[in-house]
Each structure stands twice: as C-alpha cells, then as structure tokens.
Design an enzyme around this catalytic site. Structure first.
Site, mmCIF file in Angstrom:
data_model
loop_
_atom_site.group_PDB
_atom_site.id
_atom_site.type_symbol
_atom_site.label_atom_id
_atom_site.label_comp_id
_atom_site.label_asym_id
_atom_site.label_seq_id
_atom_site.Cartn_x
_atom_site.Cartn_y
_atom_site.Cartn_z
ATOM 1 N N GLN A 101 0.833 -1.205 0.000
ATOM 2 C CA GLN A 101 0.000 0.000 0.000
ATOM 3 C C GLN A 101 0.871 1.260 0.000
ATOM 4 O OE1 GLN A 101 -3.197 0.737 -0.359
ATOM 5 N NE2 GLN A 101 -3.805 -1.396 -0.643
ATOM 6 N N SER A 102 1.962 1.207 -0.745
ATOM 7 C CA SER A 102 2.907 2.331 -0.773
ATOM 8 C C SER A 102 2.286 3.581 -1.396
ATOM 9 C CB SER A 102 4.149 1.932 -1.577
ATOM 10 O OG SER A 102 4.947 3.058 -1.862
ATOM 11 N N ASN A 103 2.250 4.669 -0.616
ATOM 12 C CA ASN A 103 1.814 5.962 -1.147
ATOM 13 C C ASN A 103 2.796 6.476 -2.187
ATOM 14 O OD1 ASN A 103 -0.467 6.330 0.752
ATOM 15 N ND2 ASN A 103 1.158 6.470 2.284
#
Length: 402
Positions: free
Chosen positions: A120-122
């Site tokens: 879930q890397s921004n």
C-alpha cells in the site's frame, strides 16, 4: 480627504499583500506539469549537487492552520501543515520529492520509471501517477506476504489508483525483500528492462535519496515564506513529522537548521529504529555535502508499534477520535502513528511542552485507510435506519432518483 487617504492606503496594503501572496504561491496552476530551472534558497546554495530543474507536480503552497487537538498542555499551540492537500492522486509528501526526481528522469531521456515499496505504498502510487502524466511507463515492485505474492493483489486503496493508471505491478514476498534488498531488486528489474530496449530510471524506496531530499528543503522555504506573510509574527518552536524512509526528515531538518525556521524537528519512525534513521539521514546529508550531524538537527522517536503498516486497536481508535473531534483524517501507517506518538510523548512530560508552538506536517496517505476497513469497522457505530413517521405525506414520483 482623510477618508480618501485611508481608502488609498488600504488599497496599497491590499495590493502589497496580494503581491506577497502571489510570490509565495508558486507554482500556480498555470505552471502545473511544467519543467523549470531550479534556484535553491540562499541558505542552501552551498549544498552540492544543486538540482538543475524541477517539474511542477504538487499544488503548493499547502495551507497551515491551527489544529485544536484535545488534551494539549496549557498554552501549547498545535498547528498543522496540510501536505495531504498536495493533490489527489499525487497527494502526500512524496510528490515534493518527485518534482526533483522526475525532472532528472526526463533529463536522462528515460522512458520507464522503476520504484519499490510496500503493498500500500503511497510513494509507489504517486510515482505511477506522475510517470503517467509525463508519458513514462512505470514498474512498481510491491512487497507483500508470502501467502499473497502469487495472487492478484486486488484493487484496494493505493493499488486501485496504480492499476487504473496502468502501472506494471511486480509482487515480491517480504522474505525475498528482506534477503535480497530493495536496491538489488530494482537493479535486477532495471537490467531486465534494458535488455528489452527500455531506458529505465530507478527511484529508491520513498524517493529518499539526496536528490529527493531537496523536496523538503524546499518545503522549509515554503513554510518560511508563509510565516513571513502573516501579520502575527508566528514562529514555531517544534516541527513534527512521520518518518518512513528518511528523505522527508532529512530535508525538513536541514532546511530548518540552515534557514530562518530554527525549529526543533521531531521525527516519529514507523519502521526500523531511530539509530537506523540517524545513520540513513546522515548518508543523505553527506550526499549533499551539508557538513552537519544528523543527531544535531533532528530528534527521532520510535513509533513503530507492532511494525510497519501494522496497527494496534488503540492506534486505530485514536485515528477515529481525531477525525471525529477535529475533522482531520490521519492515515494509519504514517501520520496516525506520528501524532499518536507525539501525544504519548507530551503526556509523559507535559511541562516540557507547555507554551510551545508545534507544527505537525501531515504527509497524506488517506488511501491507506481502505486497507484497514475490517479492523476499523467496530469503531463506526454512528448509523441507523431512518424512521419516517406515517404522518409525513407520500406521493409517488415526488422524490426523483437521478
């Protein structure tokens, strides 16, 4: 005559204020997605190397406003800088780094961008979007559990945006990531793409290298200009921010140290440990020939809790309570843990924080909340079936459903 003079004086003041705000509000929307020659703040002109260009990707300056978080010590003022407002698909702190990194990618005639991060890397989401804006292909190496590494990753949160904009997603297990490392993984993918005739540009985890550090050196200048434009001589004693890869805290700490802010920077690490980040930030500072010691310019606190992107029920309850009481939505991975850690630090020694003016930098990450809906469901009790009395008139066709 006196009334006309006062009116003229007021007009002059308004015009001066307008010009001052105009000068500090660059880039304007007219500059969006434009490449510009970069000039550093005067107090950072000795750093090397100085970037040659930047791409205007973020909506800047982001606002600063008072944040009435409950339970603060007497006389303590908490303010918040809304870097969660830097855009929509590009929201958060990562876009400030990407303004410099993407400019270098274009300068090197890259046609593909590679980066790496958690599932879930921004940062990966922002990189995929920025790449698409600039007609570059993107390849994302995303770390997930061993059980899920061979399955479709789904469309939750950041993944939905990444896949909508056409990013090429490569899944890797946490075990493989741990034993191989992010640098070796991105280099392996780079070599593969080069053999296919591509010209890839690699961005490290979180965009955190010495070039990306300039993003928050610039943010320090932005805060300076915002404070100058205020009539109340506001000055911050402390700046607080989450730390996940190190580039943001390196930039804001160096900018505060070298420039006019002179605020004490507190970083709350959401992974690894403070010693790791002191050393990592030192490497970024040395890469800029800054000549300063990381331990002199930032205080790093451990806010990891159960681990990166893992939350206790208390942390999630805190995020919910902050949203309910102030309207500010924190993300569970970064800003939520940082503010939770800050409040814990304040509660340990409230006297130490009395009367201080604190600026918290909200680094975004709203999409990460969608990955926590199952854990947060029990906290959301404010709904009911609307009860409409029989006395309320009814007539078919009155309420149109578009």
């Amino acid at each position: 005559m006196r009334g006309r003079f006062l009116l003229t004086l007021s007009s002059v003041k308004l015009e001066l204020a307008r010009r001052r705000m105009s000068a500090t509000s660059v880039p304007s929307m007219a500059d969006f997605l434009t490449k510009k020659t970069y000039s550093p703040p005067s107090w950072a002109s000795h750093l090397l190397p100085i970037p040659s260009h930047t791409f205007s990707l973020a909506h800047l300056p982001t606002p600063i406003h008072r944040w009435n978080l409950p339970g603060l010590p007497n006389g303590t003022e908490l303010w918040i800088k809304r870097d969660d407002f830097t855009g929509m698909e590009l929201s958060g702190n990562k876009v400030r780094k990407l303004e410099f990194l993407m400019a270098e990618a274009v300068d090197q005639n890259a046609d593909t961008v590679i980066t790496i991060g958690g599932i879930q890397s921004n940062h990966c989401r922002a990189t995929a979007t920025a790449s698409n804006y600039l007609n570059l292909n993107s390849h994302l190496i995303l770390r997930t559990s061993k059980l899920l590494a061979d399955e479709d990753p789904g469309l939750v949160g950041n993944l939905l945006v990444e896949r909508l904009v056409g990013a090429n997603v490569h899944l890797i297990s946490k075990e493989e990531y741990s034993s191989i490392g992010s640098e070796a993984l991105t280099n392996a993918l780079k070599e593969k793409l080069e053999k296919e005739g591509k010209k890839p540009y690699v961005i490290p985890v979180g965009g955190s290298n010495s070039l990306g550090t300039w993003g928050y050196i610039e943010a320090a200048r932005e805060i300076e200009e915002q404070l100058k434009s205020r009539p109340d001589s506001l000055k911050f004693d402390d700046i607080v921010v989450a730390c996940g890869s190190g580039g943001t805290i390196a930039g804001i700490s160096l900018g505060s140290w070298l420039g006019a802010l002179k605020a004490k920077v507190h970083a709350f690490s959401v992974c690894d440990d403070p010693d790791y980040f002191y050393d990592f930030v030192q490497g970024l500072l040395d890469g800029l020939q800054a000549g300063v010691n990381s331990r002199d310019i930032v205080s790093i606190h451990n806010a990891k809790g159960k681990g990166y992107a893992m939350n206790t029920s208390e942390e999630l309850k805190f995020v919910k309570e902050v949203a309910s009481s102030t309207g500010v939505i924190l993300d569970p991975v970064y800003s939520g843990k940082a503010v939770y850690g800050l409040i814990n630090e304040i509660s340990k020694d409230p006297k130490n924080w009395e009367g201080r003016k604190i600026l918290f930098i909200h680094t975004g990450g709203l999409l990460g909340l969608y990955d926590k809906v199952d854990q947060m469901a029990s906290l959301m009790g404010n709904w009911c079936r609307m009860d409409v009395s029989e006395s309320v008139p009814r007539k078919d066709g009155v309420g149109k459903m578009f």
